[in-house]
Design an enzyme around this catalytic site. Structure first.
Site, mmCIF file in Angstrom:
data_model
loop_
_atom_site.group_PDB
_atom_site.id
_atom_site.type_symbol
_atom_site.label_atom_id
_atom_site.label_comp_id
_atom_site.label_asym_id
_atom_site.label_seq_id
_atom_site.Cartn_x
_atom_site.Cartn_y
_atom_site.Cartn_z
ATOM 1 N N GLU A 56 36.391 47.157 43.497
ATOM 2 C CA GLU A 56 37.396 45.902 43.873
ATOM 3 C C GLU A 56 38.480 45.715 43.008
ATOM 4 O O GLU A 56 39.413 45.165 43.284
ATOM 5 C CB GLU A 56 36.236 44.731 43.953
ATOM 6 C CG GLU A 56 36.889 43.150 43.845
ATOM 7 C CD GLU A 56 37.211 42.918 45.350
ATOM 8 O OE1 GLU A 56 38.356 42.104 45.310
ATOM 9 O OE2 GLU A 56 37.029 43.623 45.986
ATOM 10 N N GLU A 57 37.973 45.940 41.569
ATOM 11 C CA GLU A 57 39.062 45.533 40.438
ATOM 12 C C GLU A 57 39.663 46.762 39.812
ATOM 13 O O GLU A 57 40.665 46.439 39.148
ATOM 14 C CB GLU A 57 38.205 44.692 39.276
ATOM 15 C CG GLU A 57 37.349 43.680 39.984
ATOM 16 C CD GLU A 57 38.244 42.607 40.372
ATOM 17 O OE1 GLU A 57 39.348 42.618 40.757
ATOM 18 O OE2 GLU A 57 37.642 41.554 41.105
ATOM 19 N N SER A 73 39.877 31.776 47.291
ATOM 20 C CA SER A 73 39.586 32.625 46.211
ATOM 21 C C SER A 73 40.349 31.909 44.941
ATOM 22 O O SER A 73 40.109 30.585 44.527
ATOM 23 C CB SER A 73 39.987 33.812 46.453
ATOM 24 O OG SER A 73 39.466 34.761 45.515
ATOM 25 N N ASP A 126 28.835 35.647 49.645
ATOM 26 C CA ASP A 126 30.007 36.211 49.183
ATOM 27 C C ASP A 126 29.688 37.170 47.938
ATOM 28 O O ASP A 126 29.183 36.647 46.909
ATOM 29 C CB ASP A 126 30.788 35.108 48.684
ATOM 30 C CG ASP A 126 32.214 35.405 48.330
ATOM 31 O OD1 ASP A 126 32.319 36.445 47.810
ATOM 32 O OD2 ASP A 126 33.234 34.418 48.481
ATOM 33 N N HIS A 161 33.218 36.852 51.210
ATOM 34 C CA HIS A 161 34.403 36.364 50.903
ATOM 35 C C HIS A 161 35.579 35.994 51.998
ATOM 36 O O HIS A 161 36.094 34.930 51.740
ATOM 37 C CB HIS A 161 34.921 37.344 49.861
ATOM 38 C CG HIS A 161 35.936 36.563 48.860
ATOM 39 N ND1 HIS A 161 35.526 35.223 48.321
ATOM 40 C CD2 HIS A 161 37.264 36.838 48.554
ATOM 41 C CE1 HIS A 161 36.756 35.013 47.590
ATOM 42 N NE2 HIS A 161 37.766 35.682 47.713
#
Length: 761
Positions: free
Chosen positions: A203-204, A624, A702, A734
């Protein structure tokens, strides 16, 4: 940080407020009716059904002049640009026989893998079933068939060798019909991941579903091992249809928590059973404390480039490593380490840029900040300190697409000074000084101001994909002359469908406040009249390195709100957003939740001054990070907003992923930035939601911004005895993306806004 003042009402003020509330309740509903036009407005059903979605065309390049493309009837078609030859290489009947939704051709063109049973996991990752089809024999390969489900599969760059990840371990096949060779044995669910990233890296950091890379000649395979054994687990219920819900467990490092331990290995796939995987050393200056692996780039068959980040993320090290045949090991000498450091924020943009190596396999081009704080292309031959700056100006280079022997192709937002545009440029690097040409600036200028591109291996040909502001169009070009060869997709059907639709007018402009400049996009109802008053909806994201004000085409929910309901929509890029220099970008460093909110409030005040906004009907919404900003804006105590919506909001940066939170906020420790972590929560503002209508929305499954965030907001509001509305979506992630949930979501938000703005159904 801005001081949040508590407002105290006396008895007289309360009485006056009650009178205002009564007046608002009794005021008749308003109906927006565009005049003098026989075209129909958009409907919510149009949006939910995707009636006006557009198409793009990206060639699947298989050589300098050949590519594949999946036709609308699902045939896989081969195209040769130079001979104009085209034919079906794989029929839709073969695809349908295994319910395939994707494919991949082996480099020797003898086999195709067919992907079916797609099962989404996180943002990029999914599992699938794979079948190998023999094109020469016209049949599926039998014997030693692939296990199922597979987490990732890819062909080698040459021949028909393939690697795949199954149950967190990597396997190799020399040919599709051969037995597999197991490369790793350490893989364990939720503990050790080989060749695929864990949740936080996916994800990051990597933004991919894979963490393995073939060398150009297919001899070596590099991969990353992620050890999550000591990472705290986030657990949430998945309700399903059973008598008992099941629990989803994900190793998820939140701010300040222990991170994955990463190791990079390279294995010789020619004789994998003779010599096992060889670990690539981590640079000393990185290994001395917590660190991240950020990317891997093969430079040549025996040279590889790895990028590393300190946990603080203001220092990045690029390390070039060579294979030593005599040692049968990878050597990464210190004089081949290049350090990139930021003194005003974090290294890179959202990610640290990757290098584009020259033909000499030693020098490379890379985007990083210049002395004025704008991200530009630099040429590095020996050290970063001696880098030669290739582009310059108060704009930013965005991405390097391709470097050939004589040209460098990249995108930037230079043209006419609009940060939200993208054009493709060519620099002739054989010339001294290098000459620059904008390939796209004057192509269909009104229709196309935001481009990306797809190049063949050595840029002999390329496709341009224009995303707007007019209808998207995809075209094929000669890489030597830049001449357009063919229109690949121009969305004629969409153009015809929109002829009878009243679309809103879109303006992109800038506003000034003191020494600051903010770009905004305003979507105005059809037959907009500046002498009238309109409700205003602010759509916000506002996260670091993001950009909302872009010259792209869209027919979506906010388009409908402007077209049908007569609502003015505005999007504003405040401080912290991307592509306007580091001073603007790094303004939010270590203090999230301050300037992003202040700049939205400033913009609203400026919009009111324009004279056509109804001050009593202003709302804000976001998803978000945007849900976080919209929540803080509603709780600002300014009285600017009547209502607002937060979907899947972050409520505290201590609840979010370590890589993201710490990149922009530092560590949540007393000797670092714990105080601002605590001060920047939505819960700390609970008292200030009393005078706004607040709709809080979240999916219970989520995996990204956990339901915990909204649960804590709700708890704080209840404890403060503040009335609010809430909607949760069971088992939704999400994106709240399943058809029926998404329809319910947008219908519910529409009703909420129409009630807030006193609009008739």
């Amino acid at each position: 940080m801005k001081t949040w003042l508590k407002t105290v009402f006396g008895v007289t003020t309360l009485a006056a407020l009650a009178l205002v509330v009564i007046c608002i309740v009794l005021r008749p509903s308003r109906v927006y009716k565009p005049e003098g036009n026989t075209k129909r407005a958009l409907t919510l059903k149009d949006i939910l059904n995707g009636t006006f979605s557009y198409k793009t065309y990206f060639p699947n390049w298989i050589s300098e002049q050949e590519y594949l493309h999946q036709s609308e009837d699902d045939n896989i078609v081969f195209y040769n640009i130079e001979t104009r030859e085209s034919y079906i290489i794989l029929s839709n009947s073969t695809m349908k026989s295994v319910n395939a939704t994707d494919y991949g051709l082996s480099p020797d063109r003898q086999f195709v893998y067919l992907e079916s049973d797609y099962s989404k996991l996180w943002r990029y990752s999914y599992t699938a079933t794979y079948y190998i089809y023999d094109l020469q024999n016209g049949e599926f390969v039998r014997g030693y068939e692939l296990p199922r489900p597979i987490q990732y599969l890819c062909w080698s760059p040459v021949g028909s060798k393939l690697a795949y990840v199954y149950q967190n371990n990597i396997y190799l096949k020399q040919r599709p019909g051969d037995p597999p060779f197991q490369i790793t044995y350490t893989g364990r669910e939720n503990r050790i991941f080989n060749g695929i990233p864990d949740w936080v890296y996916e994800e990051e950091m990597l933004a991919t579903k894979y963490a393995l890379w073939w060398s150009p000649d297919g001899k070596f395979l590099a991969y990353v091992e992620f050890n999550d054994s000591d990472i705290p687990i986030i657990a949430y219920s998945y309700y399903g249809d059973g008598q008992y819900p099941r629990t989803i467990n994900i190793p998820y490092p939140k701010a300040g928590a222990k991170n994955p331990v990463v190791r990079v290995f390279i294995v010789d796939t020619t004789y994998p059973h003779h010599v096992g995987p060889m670990e690539v050393p981590v640079p000393e200056m990185i290994a001395s404390s917590d660190y991240y692996f950020s990317w891997l780039t093969w430079v040549s068959s025996e040279r590889v480039c790895l990028q590393w980040l300190k946990r603080v993320q203001n220092v990045s090290v690029l390390s070039i490593c060579d294979f030593r045949e005599d040692w049968h090991a990878w050597e990464c000498p210190k004089n081949q380490e290049h350090v990139e450091e930021s003194r005003t924020g974090w290294a890179g943009g959202f990610f640290v840029s990757t290098p584009a190596f020259s033909q000499d396999a030693t020098s490379y081009y890379k985007i990083f900040s210049d002395k004025d704080g704008y991200k530009h292309i630099h040429y590095i031959k020996d050290t970063v300190e001696n880098a030669i700056q290739i582009t310059s100006g108060k704009w930013e280079a965005i991405y390097i697409f391709r470097v050939t022997q004589d040209s460098l192709f990249y995108s930037s937002n230079e043209f006419e000074g609009y940060p939200g545009r993208r054009n493709i440029y060519r620099i002739s690097i054989g010339n001294s000084p290098p000459s620059k040409k904008c390939v796209t600036c004057h192509l269909r200028k009104e229709r196309c101001q935001y481009y990306t591109a797809s190049f063949s291996y050595k840029a002999k040909y390329y496709a341009l994909v224009c995303y707007g502001p007019g209808l998207p169009i995809s075209t094929l070009h000669d890489g030597r002359t830049d001449q357009e060869i063919q229109v690949l997709e121009e969305n004629k059907e969409l153009e015809n469908s929109l002829r009878n639709i009243q679309l809103p007018k879109v303006e992109i402009k800038k506003l000034k406040d003191g020494g600051l400049t903010f770009w905004y996009k305003m979507i105005l109802p059809p037959q907009f009249d500046r002498s009238k008053k309109y409700p205003l909806l602010i759509q916000v994201y506002g996260g670091p390195c993001s950009q909302s004000v872009k010259s792209v085409f869209a027919v979506n929910w906010i388009t409908y709100l402007a077209s049908k309901e007569g609502i003015v929509i505005a999007l504003v890029d405040g401080r912290g957003t991307a592509f306007q220099g580091d001073k603007f970008l790094h303004a939010v460093y270590r203090k999230l939740g301050v300037y992003e909110v202040e700049d939205q409030l400033t913009a609203v005040r400026k919009f009111i001054e324009m004279g056509f906004i109804d001050e009593e009907r202003i709302a804000i919404w976001g998803w978000s990070y945007g849900g976080y900003v919209s929540s803080l804006a509603l709780a600002s105590g300014t009285g600017l907003f009547k209502c607002g919506i937060a979907v899947a909001p972050v409520s505290s940066w201590e609840y979010y992923a370590s890589i993201y939170s710490e990149r922009f906020m530092g560590l949540p420790t007393k000797d670092d930035n714990l105080e601002h972590y605590k001060n920047s929560t939505v819960m700390a503002r609970a008292e200030y939601f009393r005078n706004v209508d607040y709709l809080l929305i979240h999916g219970t499954a989520d995996d990204n911004v956990h339901f915990q965030n909204s649960a804590q907001i709700a708890k704080a509001l209840v404890n403060a005895q503040v009335d609010f509305q809430a909607m949760w979506y069971s088992d939704q992630n999400h994106g709240i993306s399943s058809g029926r949930s998404q329809n319910h979501l947008y219908t519910h938000m529409t009703h909420f806004l129409k009630q807030c703005f006193s609009l008739s159904d």
